[in-house]
Each structure stands twice: as structure tokens, then as C-alpha cells.
Design a protein around this motif. Sequence first.
Motif, mmCIF file in Angstrom:
data_model
loop_
_atom_site.group_PDB
_atom_site.id
_atom_site.type_symbol
_atom_site.label_atom_id
_atom_site.label_comp_id
_atom_site.label_asym_id
_atom_site.label_seq_id
_atom_site.Cartn_x
_atom_site.Cartn_y
_atom_site.Cartn_z
ATOM 1 N N PRO A 141 0.823 -1.228 0.000
ATOM 2 C CA PRO A 141 0.000 0.000 0.000
ATOM 3 C C PRO A 141 0.849 1.267 0.000
ATOM 4 O O PRO A 141 0.466 2.276 -0.617
ATOM 5 C CB PRO A 141 -0.827 -0.133 1.282
ATOM 6 N N LEU A 142 1.984 1.241 0.696
ATOM 7 C CA LEU A 142 2.835 2.426 0.738
ATOM 8 C C LEU A 142 3.365 2.763 -0.662
ATOM 9 O O LEU A 142 3.335 3.924 -1.097
ATOM 10 C CB LEU A 142 4.008 2.187 1.700
ATOM 11 N N ALA A 143 3.837 1.739 -1.382
ATOM 12 C CA ALA A 143 4.346 1.981 -2.735
ATOM 13 C C ALA A 143 3.231 2.453 -3.666
ATOM 14 O O ALA A 143 3.431 3.350 -4.510
ATOM 15 C CB ALA A 143 4.992 0.705 -3.267
ATOM 16 N N GLN A 144 2.043 1.862 -3.533
ATOM 17 C CA GLN A 144 0.927 2.295 -4.375
ATOM 18 C C GLN A 144 0.548 3.745 -4.085
ATOM 19 O O GLN A 144 0.215 4.513 -5.001
ATOM 20 C CB GLN A 144 -0.266 1.367 -4.150
ATOM 21 N N GLU A 227 7.811 12.506 0.948
ATOM 22 C CA GLU A 227 8.594 11.419 1.544
ATOM 23 C C GLU A 227 7.655 10.558 2.382
ATOM 24 O O GLU A 227 6.835 11.086 3.152
ATOM 25 C CB GLU A 227 9.700 12.000 2.422
ATOM 26 N N MET A 228 7.736 9.277 2.233
ATOM 27 C CA MET A 228 6.810 8.373 2.914
ATOM 28 C C MET A 228 7.573 7.359 3.745
ATOM 29 O O MET A 228 8.701 6.985 3.412
ATOM 30 C CB MET A 228 5.918 7.660 1.898
ATOM 31 N N ALA A 229 6.936 6.893 4.813
ATOM 32 C CA ALA A 229 7.556 5.911 5.723
ATOM 33 C C ALA A 229 6.510 4.922 6.192
ATOM 34 O O ALA A 229 5.312 5.220 6.226
ATOM 35 C CB ALA A 229 8.200 6.614 6.914
ATOM 36 N N GLN A 230 6.951 3.740 6.548
ATOM 37 C CA GLN A 230 6.064 2.672 7.010
ATOM 38 C C GLN A 230 6.756 1.911 8.137
ATOM 39 O O GLN A 230 7.936 1.584 8.053
ATOM 40 C CB GLN A 230 5.753 1.705 5.871
ATOM 41 N N PHE A 243 10.672 1.826 7.211
ATOM 42 C CA PHE A 243 11.030 1.819 5.784
ATOM 43 C C PHE A 243 10.666 3.172 5.182
ATOM 44 O O PHE A 243 9.533 3.646 5.347
ATOM 45 C CB PHE A 243 10.283 0.692 5.069
ATOM 46 N N LEU A 244 11.610 3.807 4.478
ATOM 47 C CA LEU A 244 11.406 5.124 3.893
ATOM 48 C C LEU A 244 11.451 5.054 2.377
ATOM 49 O O LEU A 244 12.318 4.380 1.803
ATOM 50 C CB LEU A 244 12.480 6.112 4.375
ATOM 51 N N LEU A 245 10.486 5.757 1.743
ATOM 52 C CA LEU A 245 10.517 5.998 0.304
ATOM 53 C C LEU A 245 10.913 7.444 0.064
ATOM 54 O O LEU A 245 10.451 8.343 0.786
ATOM 55 C CB LEU A 245 9.158 5.701 -0.330
ATOM 56 N N PRO A 246 11.755 7.729 -0.948
ATOM 57 C CA PRO A 246 12.302 9.083 -1.118
ATOM 58 C C PRO A 246 11.246 10.074 -1.610
ATOM 59 O O PRO A 246 10.275 9.701 -2.280
ATOM 60 C CB PRO A 246 13.400 8.880 -2.158
ATOM 61 N N VAL A 256 11.742 13.496 12.795
ATOM 62 C CA VAL A 256 11.742 12.529 13.899
ATOM 63 C C VAL A 256 10.373 12.469 14.562
ATOM 64 O O VAL A 256 9.881 11.396 14.939
ATOM 65 C CB VAL A 256 12.835 12.885 14.925
ATOM 66 N N ALA A 257 9.724 13.624 14.685
ATOM 67 C CA ALA A 257 8.384 13.653 15.283
ATOM 68 C C ALA A 257 7.405 12.829 14.458
ATOM 69 O O ALA A 257 6.535 12.132 15.005
ATOM 70 C CB ALA A 257 7.899 15.092 15.413
ATOM 71 N N ASP A 258 7.534 12.899 13.118
ATOM 72 C CA ASP A 258 6.675 12.077 12.276
ATOM 73 C C ASP A 258 6.947 10.598 12.508
ATOM 74 O O ASP A 258 6.017 9.772 12.534
ATOM 75 C CB ASP A 258 6.912 12.427 10.801
ATOM 76 N N GLY A 259 8.212 10.226 12.655
ATOM 77 C CA GLY A 259 8.547 8.835 12.936
ATOM 78 C C GLY A 259 7.971 8.367 14.256
ATOM 79 O O GLY A 259 7.456 7.245 14.369
ATOM 80 N N GLN A 260 8.026 9.208 15.275
ATOM 81 C CA GLN A 260 7.442 8.844 16.565
ATOM 82 C C GLN A 260 5.945 8.658 16.456
ATOM 83 O O GLN A 260 5.360 7.761 17.078
ATOM 84 C CB GLN A 260 7.798 9.903 17.600
ATOM 85 N N ALA A 261 5.294 9.526 15.652
ATOM 86 C CA ALA A 261 3.856 9.382 15.453
ATOM 87 C C ALA A 261 3.535 8.070 14.742
ATOM 88 O O ALA A 261 2.556 7.386 15.085
ATOM 89 C CB ALA A 261 3.321 10.575 14.652
#
Length: 679
Positions: A141-144, A227-230, A243-246, A256-261
Motif C-alpha cells: 500500500p505504501l508503494a501504491q 517522503e513516505m515511511a512505514q 522503511f522510507l521511500l524518497p 523525527v516527530a513524524d517517525g514517533q507518530a
Amino acid sequence: MSESSAGKFKRFFGGFGARDKSRDEQPTETGPDEQLPETSLDEQMPETSLDEQMPETSRDKQVSPAQPTAPQAAPSEPSPPAIEEDAIPIPLDSPLAEIWKKWGQPGLPALSSLAPAQGGLDIPSKAMKTSAIRILRELLPLAQRWLTMERVFTQARAAQEAQNRAAAQAASVKSDESSSAASGGEDPIPSPSEGETAAPGGESPASFAPDGEAPVPIPVEPPDVDEMAQVILSEDGMAAWLFLLPPSGKGKRLTVADGQALLREAHVTFGVDQRSLFSIFTKKPYFSLCPVARGTLPMEGKDGWTKEHFPRDFSRFTGNEDGGTVDYRAQTCVQVIEKGTVICDIYPPTEGVAGTRVDGVAVPPKAVNPAPVPAGSSTVLSEDGTKLLADMDGFLDFRDGKFHVKNILNITSDVDYSTGNIDFRGDVTIQGDVREQFSVKATGSISISGMVEAASVEAGGDVVISAGVSGNNQAVIRGKNVRARHLENCTVYAECLESDYILTSRIFCSDSVVAAGSRGSIIGGQVVAVNRIKANSIGSQSGRSTEITLGVQPEIREELHTNRKELASLRDKASELLKRAMYLKKRMEEQGHEDRRSAAEIQAAHGSLVQMTEREKSLLARQQELTEALSQLHRCRLEGGTVYPGVRLTIGSAIRNIETVAHNCTAVFGTEEMDIKFV
């Protein structure tokens, strides 16, 4: 021969055990079926590409999308790049592989775990391998979403550009009409045809250049993709990766706050490594599984166990004599054990410690089992349950996985070198003979089906010897009640004795001796009994010396002698202490004052005299019992069918030598005459 499917899969995907060795190589020229779209990301990225944002450890593995490598001629036999040993291959038709291509990543698309930074979190690669399907499923879903965002932006931008071109054309036409009207009918300036470049004022945004010079292309802005992360959890919930997409163009960058969320949304609350989280959003290692949290595995407990003090498979023990020689007769064939002996120690199980998954859920350890106790017959557990004890005297036998204590030892052969000496706490049954120089000891009874040679037999109970004793003047038999077919050249100690005949043996019985049966004779040797001796014949016609003694108990006489000797010594010591005490007391009276040292000595002497008095009373009582036992001569009785000359009869202190043959002889002790009389 065509290449097998397994070979193709291994060549192109490398499996989970291959290692990407081509990350440093340039990508090869793509085939006709793999051409990137016209608006692909690698043609649209500005010079400030992701390569400048990546850490140095990642730059040598990636190619900047802003600087695509020029196509190279394909080799005659291209070898596909291998995948890292711990990497997860990405299906070529998946959205994630499409982003991989758009971003210009080298080699076959694969997911690899980011190496931990100094002091950072490290998750075993096994956790990633076992969760491969889950990881790919959750990244889909993240890649889509990333591709959808790119497509929507590209379509919107194309629509806006088309609208701008239409407006520019309309404005150009209107301007041409105005110019024509003002010039009074002069020919208007022709508009650029399709595919031509327009000049400024009616120019196309494609390019513009003075006459004679090549047009300068205008760079196209890349699509704006965030930028997206999962957050991905392992199958067992013990590990979490980020996992991060550029991003692309002016897309939003994560912090970092987004990662914590994201971790909170994924319910990752335990084992989060803040250092790794900060490093991820600082260095932005795209297309990598970045360890961000790790749970704690449960500490497994330990099942209960036992420590056995006796071997299960008993090997006979061989004794050693002084001088280093081996006495094979001293070996034993059983494990003798006493009541209360510890057979094995029992240790309780140790409970494990629960672990915790990254979502905070406790992971219980495996259940532990109590120790399997090998408790068989005649065994018992101690009060605290930590020991297995023998419940009676006997020998220990391990059978059917359990220890058993038996109090009957059955020897199916002779007692010889095959069995060694027997020393058993219980009853012993021997189905063969007891060979010369061997011994049999038992706290219970002993039953021997065969013969006893020049050996030793000692029992706390009765002794039965079916075939008799041929002792060669070396055999010794001890027991409570002894029964033997015959006794030859041996020594017997018992309470009561029964035998068919007794020949040149030494017999000592505290009660009676009976020689009964077809022969019923006593010939030669010495026979001593306290109360009664009975035989069909005593002595022999040849006049062999035979001693018959009644009313004498050697043990009682010895104990009485010891008693009297101890009593005399005790009285002597008491007399010396009394004299010393009287002397000290008289000296203190003469001095007119108390001497502390003398007073203490007098007090100690008084205590010793009290103890000696009690001991004297005990010795006198026992002495009286022994004297009465020796004085029961009126109970003594000799019964002989025939008594031959050569027999010496002793009853108490009276002695009579038989000089003529006596038939149906009964001899007793006359208390009035204090002599032997025949009745």
C-alpha cells in the motif's frame, strides 16, 4: 539444454542467501521492454538529488537520479547482479520495484537491513527472513500511495501546462489580429507551426535562441511527491523496522516527530531505540529496512531434574588388598543399601521470565515440568520432597525406569568368583554352593541349597544349609537357628542347632544342640550348650575324644569377668577422689579461710563421685543377672541313646569321664549332690 526454472530464479533473484555484489556497478542498458516513461523521475530530478541527502555508507550503493548514467553497450552474455545474502528480493512486477526503477537504484530490487550505527539497535537477520512475506505485503500500500501521488501530480501538471499553452495561443492570435489591423492590411507574422520553436512574446516555453544557435532546453520540474515511511513488525512481534521511500520535487520531508507518530500508530511502545530513530531521519537511508525497536525474548526456565547417587547399570566392585593385589572374592554383585539412604536428590523446576514484544504484549516462557522421580517399590520421598530414600534395608535394583529396594537377594549360582562375596542387608537365598574362601553375610536369614566348603556364613536370622558343611577346619557358621544336613570340621555359633550328624566340629549354642535323623550322632570335637544336648549316639566305638559341656555360656562368663573388673576399678577411683576431697576440706579448715581453687576441686570430685555411684549400681544389677544365668544348672540335660567311652561330660563345675558304654543315658546336674547323675 535450457535453463531450469530453479536456476533462473537463483540467477535473477539470488534467494534469501545471496549478497548484492553489484551495488557499486553502473546499471546496464535496459531492453526495449524496460524503457522508462518519458516523464520518469530519473530524467526530471534537479542536481540536488537524494544522493546528497544520503549517508556516505549509502552513496556508494545508489546512483543519483539527477545524474543518470549513460547507457552502455550490453555484453554478449550479461550476468544479473546478485542480491545481498540477508536481503529480501522484490517481485519485478510490484509497485515497489517500479519506484526502485524510477529512483534509479542499481541491481535487482531487494530489501536489505540497514547496518546498525555505533551503539545502535541490531536485529538478527533471521527475524527479517521469517517475516519476508509480511514485510512485502505491508509495503505494497505504501508503494501504491507513492505512485498514485506521483501520477496525480503529473496529470495535474500536464493539464495545467495544456491550459497555459491554450491561453498563450489565444493571446498570440489576438495580438496578431491587432497588429494586422494597425498595419493597414500587412501580412501578419506567421505563428509557429507544430514542432517549431516560437520567439519571445509568442514563444513556446520549450526553448529560444538567436539565429544560428541551438535552442537551450528548459528544465522540467520533477513531480512533487512526499517522503513516505512505514513501520513494519516482524511475525513474532519482537522487531520493528522503519522503511522510507524518497521524496520528489517539493514533496514534504518527514521528521523525527513524524517517525514517533508512526510508531504510536503502529502501537510500538516497547524497546524503541531513540538513537536509531534520530539516525534514520537524519541520514534518510531509503529502500532499507531500518531497525527501530526490538522486544525482549522470554528467558526459558529449566525442567526439574534428579541427581542419582547410585548407578542404574551396576558394575561389580573389585576390592584391593594391601600391596596392590586385587581380591576378586571381595567383589559384590549387588548394590547394598540401608533404610533411609538417599537414592537421588530431586531439584524443582526453575520458572522462566516472560519477554515483551515491541507492542508491549508479554510473551510467556514455555511451561516447565517437575522432575521425573524414579520412585519404585520400597522407596519413599523425604518430607520436603527433595530426596528419594530407601524405605528398608536390602539391595537396590533399577528396573522399568525406577529404583526398587528388595530385601531378598536370590543367587541362582554358586557363590564364587562370578558373584564375589555376599554382604547384604536382608535375606539371601543361594541355589548353589558356597565355595572355599568366600563369605556370605546377611542381616536376615540365609538359605543355601548346596554345600558350604571352607567358607564363612554369618546371618542375623536363621541359617539353613541343605547339603551340609565340609569345612576343612576353616568354615565358620553364625546364626540364630542353624540347620544343616551334616557338620564336618567346622565351627558353629548359634542359639539352637539341628543336624543329622556332627563330626569333629566345635559347636557353641546358647540354648540347645540336637543331632537327629537317620544317624543322629556326635563324634569328636567339642559341643557346648547351655540347656540341652540330644543325640542318638555320642562318641564312637574307637574311643575318639568327644567333649560335651552343659550349663556354660562363654559369652556370659566373659561379660561377668569384664563387669567385675570394671566395678573394682571404679571403686578404686572413687576411693581416691574421696580421699582427695577430704584432704582439701581439712586443709581449708586449718587455714581458717576458703581456698577457691580447692573448693572448685572438691566440687568437681563430688560430681564425679555421683556419676560413679550411678555406674556402680548399673554394674551390680547386670552382675546379678549374669550370675543367675550361670546358676541355672538344674535345667541342663544330656540325652544320649548310646554314650561311648572317650566322652568327657561337663555340667557346671562337675566333670565325668565316660569309661563304659551307656545306653539310654540321661545325665543331669544334682543340686543336692552338686555332681552329675544319670537318671
